[in-house]
Design a protein around this motif. Structure first.
Motif, PDB file in Angstrom:
ATOM      1  N   TYR A 158     -86.782 -18.310  15.900  1.00  0.00           N
ATOM      2  CA  TYR A 158     -87.990 -17.618  16.320  1.00  0.00           C
ATOM      3  C   TYR A 158     -87.921 -17.006  17.713  1.00  0.00           C
ATOM      4  O   TYR A 158     -88.870 -16.351  18.152  1.00  0.00           O
ATOM      5  N   LEU A 159     -86.817 -17.176  18.432  1.00  0.00           N
ATOM      6  CA  LEU A 159     -86.619 -16.527  19.729  1.00  0.00           C
ATOM      7  C   LEU A 159     -85.161 -16.118  19.861  1.00  0.00           C
ATOM      8  O   LEU A 159     -84.278 -16.727  19.235  1.00  0.00           O
ATOM      9  N   ILE A 206     -95.270 -13.556  11.204  1.00  0.00           N
ATOM     10  CA  ILE A 206     -94.726 -12.300  11.727  1.00  0.00           C
ATOM     11  C   ILE A 206     -95.437 -11.127  11.046  1.00  0.00           C
ATOM     12  O   ILE A 206     -95.857 -10.166  11.694  1.00  0.00           O
ATOM     13  N   TYR A 264     -97.551 -13.977  15.232  1.00  0.00           N
ATOM     14  CA  TYR A 264     -96.351 -14.270  16.030  1.00  0.00           C
ATOM     15  C   TYR A 264     -96.316 -13.412  17.295  1.00  0.00           C
ATOM     16  O   TYR A 264     -96.132 -13.910  18.406  1.00  0.00           O
ATOM     17  N   ASP A 265     -96.521 -12.097  17.127  1.00  0.00           N
ATOM     18  CA  ASP A 265     -96.478 -11.203  18.286  1.00  0.00           C
ATOM     19  C   ASP A 265     -97.570 -11.539  19.290  1.00  0.00           C
ATOM     20  O   ASP A 265     -97.353 -11.473  20.510  1.00  0.00           O
ATOM     21  N   LEU A 307     -96.474 -14.655  21.337  1.00  0.00           N
ATOM     22  CA  LEU A 307     -95.450 -14.330  22.330  1.00  0.00           C
ATOM     23  C   LEU A 307     -96.030 -13.528  23.483  1.00  0.00           C
ATOM     24  O   LEU A 307     -95.686 -13.760  24.652  1.00  0.00           O
ATOM     25  N   LYS A 308     -96.920 -12.607  23.181  1.00  0.00           N
ATOM     26  CA  LYS A 308     -97.541 -11.814  24.233  1.00  0.00           C
ATOM     27  C   LYS A 308     -98.371 -12.691  25.161  1.00  0.00           C
ATOM     28  O   LYS A 308     -98.375 -12.496  26.383  1.00  0.00           O
ATOM     29  N   SER A 367     -92.589 -11.634  25.008  1.00  0.00           N
ATOM     30  CA  SER A 367     -92.314 -10.586  24.026  1.00  0.00           C
ATOM     31  C   SER A 367     -90.890 -10.045  24.122  1.00  0.00           C
ATOM     32  O   SER A 367     -90.350  -9.529  23.128  1.00  0.00           O
ATOM     33  N   THR A 413     -88.527 -11.672  21.426  1.00  0.00           N
ATOM     34  CA  THR A 413     -88.929 -11.636  20.021  1.00  0.00           C
ATOM     35  C   THR A 413     -87.723 -11.504  19.098  1.00  0.00           C
ATOM     36  O   THR A 413     -86.744 -10.833  19.421  1.00  0.00           O
ATOM     37  N   LYS A 431     -86.790  -9.743  15.698  1.00  0.00           N
ATOM     38  CA  LYS A 431     -87.358  -8.697  14.846  1.00  0.00           C
ATOM     39  C   LYS A 431     -87.528  -9.197  13.417  1.00  0.00           C
ATOM     40  O   LYS A 431     -88.439  -8.789  12.702  1.00  0.00           O
ATOM     41  N   THR A 458     -87.004 -13.035  11.303  1.00  0.00           N
ATOM     42  CA  THR A 458     -86.572 -14.424  11.326  1.00  0.00           C
ATOM     43  C   THR A 458     -85.529 -14.666  10.234  1.00  0.00           C
ATOM     44  O   THR A 458     -85.252 -13.800   9.405  1.00  0.00           O
TER      45      THR A 458
END
Length: 314
Positions: free
Chosen positions: A145-146, A283, A288-289, A292-293, A298, A301, A303, A305
């Motif tokens: 996830y990262l 996602i 998800y976005d 992270l934001k 971000s 991220t 793109k 998984t």
């Protein structure tokens, strides 16, 4: 990835004093431990029946998946000003739990015993900034996830003028025990010799808080840590001017980028698949976005998984 920037040498005692009275069930100082949950649900993510149907029956019956996590490790797991648990992994666990239809319950676990805690049945999965490496894939499946590299964290003003990783040759560098950073630094041994320097003198300490304290006090010249953690420490430690990040123009995203994932024992492959479906769902719906934001991550991220994406990392 692998911690709360230490604001004084006694930060661990301060955390203990603050946390023990709370009904978090969290032992901030011991290795025995216990669940740690945010005060309020961190997710408004909608349910996904298709994902929930994939959850193995034993977890449906229990209604909970126990998550091993080395707390604190900001910005992934940390305490807010009221000593409530927060962070990327906390919100991510809540969002995944909403999709799975079961609660993901964080359990404090020392990082060097985090995989054994799954093998003993104490915990079910790992969410603790764990890098997805071929060595760990021998025991675990990873739902990634990262994606981020490693950065060099130094004292404010960079008094030893460290500009690249090879400037660490012959210096004492602190890293957290059982993380991959020590192996990465050892991989530069021949390059250090080629430039006529001694290898990096690596000091491994129990927690990232200990590592940052060593740098702050001058006992170590630098901390080599995941880029997201380094960025958070440089931004928030003390008055925001305690640490600097070494900016290497040749490696703007950090050294040797790797994937970070949720670790699941190989034998629990059905659980891995359910978590992968849940990750794909958050996602797809934008959760998800947003998470992270919220934590300014971000830049790291993924793109898309997947399982065990860290095939080319060491």
């Amino acid at each position: 990835m692998r911690a709360l920037p230490a604001k004084s040498p006694s930060v661990r005692q301060l955390l203990c004093a603050a946390v023990l009275p709370l009904a978090l069930g969290l032992s901030a100082c011991g290795g025995t431990a216990t669940s740690a949950q945010p005060e309020k649900p961190a997710s408004t993510t909608s349910a996904d029946p298709a994902v929930a149907a994939a959850v193995p029956e034993r977890f449906k019956k229990a209604g909970v998946i126990k998550v091993a996590s080395d707390i604190p490790y900001p910005p992934l797991e940390m305490f807010d000003e009221n000593q409530n648990l927060t962070g990327l992994d906390v919100d991510l666990a809540a969002a995944l739990g909403a999709k799975l239809g079961v609660k993901l319950e964080l359990q404090k676990q020392a990082f060097d015993s985090i995989i054994p805690s799954l093998q003993s049945g104490k915990n079910d999965i790992i969410m603790s900034g764990m890098n997805d490496t071929p060595e760990r894939q021998e025991t675990l499946n990873f739902v990634d996830y990262l994606h981020a590299g490693f950065s060099i964290l130094v004292r404010e003003g960079n008094p030893e003028n460290i500009t690249t990783v090879l400037d660490l040759c012959g210096k004492t560098v602190a890293v957290q025990k059982a993380t991959v950073q020590g192996d990465i630094l050892r991989s530069y041994e021949q390059q250090c010799k080629d430039k006529g320097s001694a290898p990096v003198n690596i000091t491994e300490l129990p927690m990232e808080t200990d590592v940052q304290t060593a740098v702050r006090s001058g006992k170590a010249s630098a901390d080599v840590v995941d880029s997201a953690v380094a960025a958070y420490a440089a931004k928030t430690a003390g008055d925001g001017k305690t640490f600097d990040i070494v900016r290497d123009p040749a490696n703007p995203a950090g050294y040797k980028p790797v994937y970070t994932g949720i670790g699941v024992l190989k034998k629990d492959s059905e659980l891995s698949q359910a978590l992968l479906l849940a990750m794909e769902s958050i996602i797809a719906d934008g959760s998800y976005d947003k998470i992270l934001k919220k934590y300014e991550l971000s830049d790291y991220t993924v793109k898309k998984t997947g399982l065990n994406l860290g095939k080319d990392t060491k």
